[in-house]
Design a protein around this motif. Structure first.
Motif, mmCIF file in Angstrom:
data_model
loop_
_atom_site.group_PDB
_atom_site.id
_atom_site.type_symbol
_atom_site.label_atom_id
_atom_site.label_comp_id
_atom_site.label_asym_id
_atom_site.label_seq_id
_atom_site.Cartn_x
_atom_site.Cartn_y
_atom_site.Cartn_z
ATOM 1 N N ARG A 230 -15.533 13.993 -32.054
ATOM 2 C CA ARG A 230 -15.121 13.625 -30.697
ATOM 3 C C ARG A 230 -15.194 14.816 -29.744
ATOM 4 N NH1 ARG A 230 -15.616 9.417 -33.022
ATOM 5 N NH2 ARG A 230 -14.058 7.785 -33.359
ATOM 6 N N MET A 231 -16.210 15.626 -29.899
ATOM 7 C CA MET A 231 -16.356 16.802 -29.042
ATOM 8 C C MET A 231 -17.788 16.893 -28.528
ATOM 9 S SD MET A 231 -15.461 20.840 -29.672
ATOM 10 C CE MET A 231 -16.671 21.097 -30.978
ATOM 11 N N LYS A 232 -17.905 17.234 -27.248
ATOM 12 C CA LYS A 232 -19.208 17.416 -26.628
ATOM 13 C C LYS A 232 -19.178 18.700 -25.803
ATOM 14 C CE LYS A 232 -22.756 14.830 -24.082
ATOM 15 N NZ LYS A 232 -23.074 13.531 -23.408
ATOM 16 N N ILE A 233 -20.189 19.527 -25.973
ATOM 17 C CA ILE A 233 -20.272 20.793 -25.256
ATOM 18 C C ILE A 233 -21.418 20.730 -24.248
ATOM 19 C CG2 ILE A 233 -20.607 23.290 -25.452
ATOM 20 C CD1 ILE A 233 -17.997 22.244 -26.691
ATOM 21 N N TYR A 234 -21.147 21.169 -23.032
ATOM 22 C CA TYR A 234 -22.138 21.196 -21.953
ATOM 23 C C TYR A 234 -22.455 22.669 -21.684
ATOM 24 C CZ TYR A 234 -20.087 16.549 -21.499
ATOM 25 O OH TYR A 234 -19.610 15.283 -21.767
ATOM 26 N N GLU A 235 -23.391 23.194 -22.453
ATOM 27 C CA GLU A 235 -23.664 24.630 -22.440
ATOM 28 C C GLU A 235 -24.086 25.128 -21.062
ATOM 29 O OE1 GLU A 235 -26.354 25.786 -25.473
ATOM 30 O OE2 GLU A 235 -25.159 24.941 -27.116
ATOM 31 N N GLU A 236 -24.818 24.298 -20.313
ATOM 32 C CA GLU A 236 -25.306 24.756 -19.015
ATOM 33 C C GLU A 236 -24.172 24.994 -18.019
ATOM 34 O OE1 GLU A 236 -25.893 20.180 -18.956
ATOM 35 O OE2 GLU A 236 -25.526 21.819 -20.386
ATOM 36 N N TYR A 237 -23.008 24.368 -18.277
ATOM 37 C CA TYR A 237 -21.853 24.529 -17.390
ATOM 38 C C TYR A 237 -20.735 25.371 -18.017
ATOM 39 C CZ TYR A 237 -24.069 20.562 -15.027
ATOM 40 O OH TYR A 237 -24.964 19.727 -14.396
ATOM 41 N N GLY A 238 -20.874 25.667 -19.290
ATOM 42 C CA GLY A 238 -19.776 26.345 -19.975
ATOM 43 C C GLY A 238 -18.556 25.457 -20.066
ATOM 44 N N ALA A 239 -18.785 24.163 -20.313
ATOM 45 C CA ALA A 239 -17.693 23.185 -20.343
ATOM 46 C C ALA A 239 -17.668 22.452 -21.683
ATOM 47 C CB ALA A 239 -17.847 22.180 -19.203
ATOM 48 N N GLY A 240 -16.480 21.977 -22.036
ATOM 49 C CA GLY A 240 -16.325 21.207 -23.262
ATOM 50 C C GLY A 240 -15.425 20.008 -23.032
ATOM 51 N N LEU A 241 -15.747 18.903 -23.706
ATOM 52 C CA LEU A 241 -14.962 17.671 -23.609
ATOM 53 C C LEU A 241 -14.590 17.208 -25.016
ATOM 54 C CD1 LEU A 241 -13.885 15.155 -22.026
ATOM 55 C CD2 LEU A 241 -16.164 14.155 -22.331
ATOM 56 N N ILE A 242 -13.322 16.896 -25.220
ATOM 57 C CA ILE A 242 -12.854 16.308 -26.469
ATOM 58 C C ILE A 242 -12.034 15.074 -26.131
ATOM 59 C CG2 ILE A 242 -12.884 18.359 -27.940
ATOM 60 C CD1 ILE A 242 -9.993 18.863 -27.223
ATOM 61 N N TRP A 243 -11.960 14.128 -27.064
ATOM 62 C CA TRP A 243 -11.247 12.888 -26.770
ATOM 63 C C TRP A 243 -10.758 12.212 -28.038
ATOM 64 C CZ3 TRP A 243 -16.510 13.510 -26.667
ATOM 65 C CH2 TRP A 243 -17.274 12.653 -27.457
ATOM 66 N N LEU A 244 -9.751 11.353 -27.855
ATOM 67 C CA LEU A 244 -9.204 10.523 -28.931
ATOM 68 C C LEU A 244 -8.945 9.133 -28.371
ATOM 69 C CD1 LEU A 244 -6.582 12.965 -30.507
ATOM 70 C CD2 LEU A 244 -8.678 12.160 -31.623
ATOM 71 N N ASP A 245 -9.412 8.111 -29.083
ATOM 72 C CA ASP A 245 -9.093 6.752 -28.665
ATOM 73 C C ASP A 245 -7.883 6.242 -29.447
ATOM 74 O OD1 ASP A 245 -10.020 5.903 -31.202
ATOM 75 O OD2 ASP A 245 -12.025 5.459 -30.437
ATOM 76 N N ASN A 246 -7.456 5.042 -29.158
ATOM 77 C CA ASN A 246 -6.273 4.486 -29.819
ATOM 78 C C ASN A 246 -6.454 4.366 -31.317
ATOM 79 O OD1 ASN A 246 -4.503 4.180 -27.615
ATOM 80 N ND2 ASN A 246 -5.502 2.271 -26.983
ATOM 81 N N ASP A 247 -7.644 3.971 -31.753
ATOM 82 C CA ASP A 247 -7.901 3.833 -33.184
ATOM 83 C C ASP A 247 -7.771 5.171 -33.907
ATOM 84 O OD1 ASP A 247 -8.344 1.124 -32.949
ATOM 85 O OD2 ASP A 247 -10.527 1.311 -32.780
ATOM 86 N N ASP A 248 -8.259 6.233 -33.285
ATOM 87 C CA ASP A 248 -8.116 7.574 -33.871
ATOM 88 C C ASP A 248 -6.644 7.921 -34.058
ATOM 89 O OD1 ASP A 248 -10.898 8.011 -33.790
ATOM 90 O OD2 ASP A 248 -10.791 8.827 -31.762
ATOM 91 N N GLN A 249 -5.857 7.657 -33.040
ATOM 92 C CA GLN A 249 -4.445 8.022 -33.090
ATOM 93 C C GLN A 249 -3.679 7.193 -34.127
ATOM 94 O OE1 GLN A 249 -2.858 8.949 -28.903
ATOM 95 N NE2 GLN A 249 -4.833 7.981 -28.454
ATOM 96 N N LYS A 250 -4.034 5.927 -34.240
ATOM 97 C CA LYS A 250 -3.402 5.079 -35.255
ATOM 98 C C LYS A 250 -3.795 5.512 -36.658
ATOM 99 C CE LYS A 250 -3.136 0.963 -32.288
ATOM 100 N NZ LYS A 250 -3.699 -0.397 -32.055
ATOM 101 N N ARG A 251 -5.051 5.841 -36.822
ATOM 102 C CA ARG A 251 -5.567 6.245 -38.135
ATOM 103 C C ARG A 251 -4.810 7.442 -38.687
ATOM 104 N NH1 ARG A 251 -11.734 8.582 -39.196
ATOM 105 N NH2 ARG A 251 -11.385 9.245 -41.358
#
Length: 350
Positions: A230-251
């Protein structure tokens, strides 16, 4: 000694309000974090020692790793006891509003506070406070509300009366709102204050361990899953995105506070200076934004996620799907390309 940043007139007014009050209520923001709980308990113990009948009211549950602090068992959860909480707010003499700048940040508690005839004191370090209090102590340049509570108590001449319990809570709040003094913590006066708190007998290593060494195994499994899937890196911007959905949290049996600190994780990756963490919540997407250097994640949050906060740490909310929130983030990144790239380059030069 530290700089006297709070106006003397405000110090005098707060001292007078405390002197005249018999009952006090302390309120803080929804999903209370370490600074919210630390500043509230630090002030709570002080008011109790001053002879006031004091109560802390929070909108909803707070993390389990903060419940070891003395007085935490007496914190009233509004969601569980709304009628009792509203009765206390309506009957109190004095309300302290800690670690938030607008009444919407305390959700349903806000209406009760607004309608109460009690005098109100705002103590906060977020920018742009709204005009709802009788005394407004707002200093965005200070790293935590807990530090402001310490400064207030000292300026009222009551440092000697400050208990170890109060000092412990204040230190915890200062520590958690600076990532254990790893960001927003270059002011030397912070360490002067820490020295004074140590003189009160606190054990800073013990406090660190109680907060950061108390997570569950499931929390780390969830973190590993997130970083892997659940992680995506945008190297051209020096940015990173991570996320969790409800199923992840329940699991992974996620509990309140288990995602604390997740927003900072992409910043550990070389070249990433802007990180965003998105988490599905009840009817919304909770957004946490973090940055290094001079990139204004609070401006980004205000534009995209109806949020705000500090230059390097802010939050927001998105009412829609997780996919839509991620798309909005990705579509907005190019608007900040120059700022992101310049910030990344400046940090690499240091």
């Amino acid at each position: 000694m530290f700089t006297k940043i709070i106006d003397q007139d405000k110090i005098t007014k707060v001292a007078d309000l405390i002197d005249k009050a018999d009952k006090a209520v302390i309120v803080t923001h929804v999903s209370p974090d370490g600074d919210a709980i630390g500043s509230s308990l630090g002030l709570y113990h002080y008011l109790i020692d001053q002879g006031l009948d004091a109560t802390i009211i929070v909108p909803n549950e707070f993390p389990y790793f903060l419940k070891w602090l003395k007085g935490s068992k007496d914190i009233l959860i509004y969601e569980k006891y709304p009628d009792f909480a509203e009765k206390l707010i309506s009957e109190t003499d004095l309300i302290f509003c800690l670690d938030f700048n607008v009444l919407s940040r305390i959700k349903n508690v806000g209406l009760a506070v607004e309608e109460s005839k009690a005098k109100k004191v705002l103590i906060d370090h977020h920018p742009y406070p709204s005009d709802f209090s009788d005394v407004c102590i707002s200093h965005p340049e200070i790293s935590s509300t807990s530090e402001l509570v310490f400064r207030l108590i000292c300026r009222m001449g009551d440092f000697e009366m400050m208990s170890k319990d109060s000092a412990e809570a204040i230190y915890m709040g200062m520590m958690t709102d600076t990532g254990a003094f790893t960001y927003n913590s270059n002011d030397s006066q912070i360490y002067y204050i820490i020295a004074q708190l140590l003189n009160k007998g606190i054990d800073k290593d013990y406090i660190y361990s109680k907060v950061y060494h108390s997570y569950t195994a499931d929390r780390y499994r969830m973190m590993g899953h997130m970083l892997s899937e659940r992680m995506k890196i945008y190297e051209e911007y020096g940015a990173g995105l991570i996320w969790l959905d409800n199923d992840d949290q329940k699991r992974f049996n996620s509990q309140k506070g288990d995602t604390e600190g997740f927003a900072n994780l992409p910043l550990n990756i070389r070249g990433v200076t802007f990180a965003v963490f998105m988490r599905e919540d009840d009817g919304m997407i909770k957004i946490s934004l973090r940055s290094q250097g001079d990139f204004p994640c609070n401006t980004f949050s205000a534009q995209c996620f109806n949020g705000g906060g500090h230059l390097n740490a802010s939050g927001g909310e998105f009412y829609g799907s997780l996919v839509e929130a991620m798309a909005l983030f990705e579509n907005t990144l190019p608007e900040y390309a120059d700022l992101l790239i310049n910030n990344k380059n400046n940090l690499e030069k240091k």
